[in-house]
Design a protein around this motif. Structure first.
Motif, short mmCIF file in Angstrom:
data_model
loop_
_atom_site.label_atom_id
_atom_site.label_comp_id
_atom_site.label_asym_id
_atom_site.label_seq_id
_atom_site.Cartn_x
_atom_site.Cartn_y
_atom_site.Cartn_z
N PHE A 159 0.83 -1.20 0.00
CA PHE A 159 0.00 0.00 0.00
C PHE A 159 0.87 1.25 0.00
O PHE A 159 1.92 1.31 0.66
N LEU A 160 0.43 2.27 -0.74
CA LEU A 160 1.04 3.59 -0.70
C LEU A 160 0.01 4.54 -0.11
O LEU A 160 -1.12 4.61 -0.59
N ASN A 170 3.04 15.75 -10.64
CA ASN A 170 4.00 14.90 -11.35
C ASN A 170 4.79 14.03 -10.38
O ASN A 170 5.08 12.85 -10.67
N TYR A 171 5.14 14.59 -9.24
CA TYR A 171 5.87 13.82 -8.23
C TYR A 171 5.02 12.67 -7.69
O TYR A 171 5.51 11.54 -7.55
N ILE A 172 3.74 12.94 -7.42
CA ILE A 172 2.83 11.89 -6.93
C ILE A 172 2.72 10.77 -7.96
O ILE A 172 2.77 9.58 -7.62
N ARG A 173 2.57 11.15 -9.23
CA ARG A 173 2.48 10.14 -10.28
C ARG A 173 3.74 9.27 -10.32
O ARG A 173 3.66 8.04 -10.40
N GLN A 174 4.89 9.89 -10.20
CA GLN A 174 6.16 9.14 -10.22
C GLN A 174 6.26 8.19 -9.04
O GLN A 174 6.71 7.05 -9.18
N ARG A 175 5.83 8.65 -7.85
CA ARG A 175 5.93 7.79 -6.66
C ARG A 175 4.95 6.62 -6.75
O ARG A 175 5.25 5.52 -6.28
N SER A 226 6.61 2.93 -6.61
CA SER A 226 6.44 2.29 -5.30
C SER A 226 6.16 0.79 -5.39
O SER A 226 6.42 0.05 -4.44
N GLY A 227 5.61 0.34 -6.51
CA GLY A 227 5.21 -1.07 -6.62
C GLY A 227 3.97 -1.40 -5.81
O GLY A 227 3.70 -2.57 -5.53
N ALA A 228 3.21 -0.38 -5.43
CA ALA A 228 2.03 -0.59 -4.58
C ALA A 228 0.90 -1.27 -5.34
O ALA A 228 0.74 -1.07 -6.56
#
Length: 373
Positions: free
Chosen positions: A3-4, A95-100, A104-106
């Motif tokens: 989970f993220l 853009n940062y949220i999309r990248q994370r 993350s592999g969540a």
């Protein structure tokens, strides 16, 4: 499952909910791989969050609401103007949220009412299902009753809530009491997420009133009442990063510390607050009568809903005499305690469910936005 979490960092409610959910998931064999928390110049991430969360925490700049010059209620016009100027910064955050999300592999993204998460899903449609959690999603429920308030403010509140949850597989609406789900608006009604530390405290009735405020402008309101009633002990928590301020033998202001906050809550005679959902729930669980002084339209709705559930009374200022009078005949809501205890089972069933049809939700959300536009 992995989970993220993406968390709105204003106030303590969403932060404590994230701590609670991480604990539940870890206890049941799941993993929270990362926690993204919105920040701004007026937000400080309190120490209790960093002490209690296990996953790596990363920050990003996100919108926030600015108070009036008196630092009591929220100023809508100031907030809109400020956030429009910051728009380029927020685009970088999206853009940062999309990248994370991608890195993350969540298997699931859990959104605790963060606006930029909804906009990320609206603009980029990540493949990872998003589940939104918050009391605010109850405002979209067809059967929710609103207080008498400015219709424009209520419409903006509902519109903002829709934006935070664009592309969500489900909206999990935390509620003071049982309500039927609202499938038409993609809403599941679930119990509040209270930390186990709340349930471990043995409540008793001390001689003091416990209080909490986010906006420091209410301090003078409390001081004024205290000067008129100096014999009644007051123990007040503030969000601001300030040292302990001992006014006299019966009034002190403290920097918010969650361990001490719950200890003081458990032993108080009554509780006074600006009607944040989380602390109202904690007071209800511990059987404390509550005075609620809303600081913005969302808290107006919280307070109205809590009053209907027998939690306490609503006031325009911290007139604690009203609270003391109410406390004389107050009876705790035991049904609320049983409702809260079913939260873990309910949540796990929802979070572990199949999400193969979730992409259809992204298309359906377009109609919700068009309704408000």
């Amino acid at each position: 499952m992995k989970f993220l979490f993406i968390v709105q960092g204003e106030g303590r409610g969403h932060l404590t909910q994230a701590i609670t959910l991480e604990e539940i998931l870890r206890r049941n064999g799941h993993e929270v791989v990362e926690v993204l928390v919105g920040k701004s110049s007026s937000r400080r991430l309190p120490g209790f969050f960093n002490r209690n969360i296990h996953a790596p925490v990363k920050r990003f700049v996100s919108p926030n609401f600015l108070p009036t010059p008196a630092n009591k209620r929220v100023s809508l016009m100031r907030s809109v103007a400020y956030n429009l100027v910051k728009l380029p910064v927020y685009i970088n955050s999206i853009n940062y949220i999309r990248q994370r999300i991608e890195a993350s592999g969540a298997d699931r993204v859990i959104n605790f009412y963060e606006l930029l998460t909804g906009l990320t899903y609206f603009l980029f449609r990540p493949s990872v299902p998003q589940i939104c959690i918050g009391h605010q999603y109850l405002f979209l429920h067809k059967s929710f009753e609103f207080p008498k308030a400015d219709k424009v403010s209520l419409a903006l509140l509902k519109f903002f809530t829709v934006l935070t949850s664009l592309g969500a597989k489900e909206r999990l609406a935390l509620s003071f009491r049982y309500m039927k789900d609202d499938p038409q608006n993609n809403i599941r009604v679930i119990p509040p997420l209270l930390r186990k530390e709340v349930t471990l405290h043995e409540p008793y009735s001390g001689d003091y009133i416990h209080g909490y405020m986010v906006n420091a402008g209410f301090s003078e309101n409390v001081m004024k009442w205290h000067r008129q009633h100096p014999r009644i002990p007051l123990r007040w928590d503030k969000w601001e990063e300030e040292p302990v301020k001992r006014v006299d033998n019966t009034l002190s202001f403290y920097q918010l510390d969650d361990v001490e906050f719950l200890r003081q809550m458990a032993g108080c005679k009554a509780y006074a607050s600006t009607a944040g959902f989380e602390s109202v729930c904690e007071a209800m669980y511990l059987g404390k009568p509550i005075l609620m002084v809303p600081a913005h339209i969302e808290q107006d709705c919280n307070a109205y809903d809590a009053e209907k559930s027998g939690a306490g009374i609503i006031s325009s200022d911290f007139n604690l005499q009203q609270l003391l009078e109410f406390a004389k005949d107050y009876h705790p809501n035991r049904d609320f305690v049983y409702w809260v205890r079913g939260a873990e089972y309910t949540l796990l069933n929802l979070l572990e469910s199949d999400s193969s049809n979730y992409q259809q939700v992204l298309f359906n959300e377009m109609y919700l936005v068009e309704e408000f536009i």
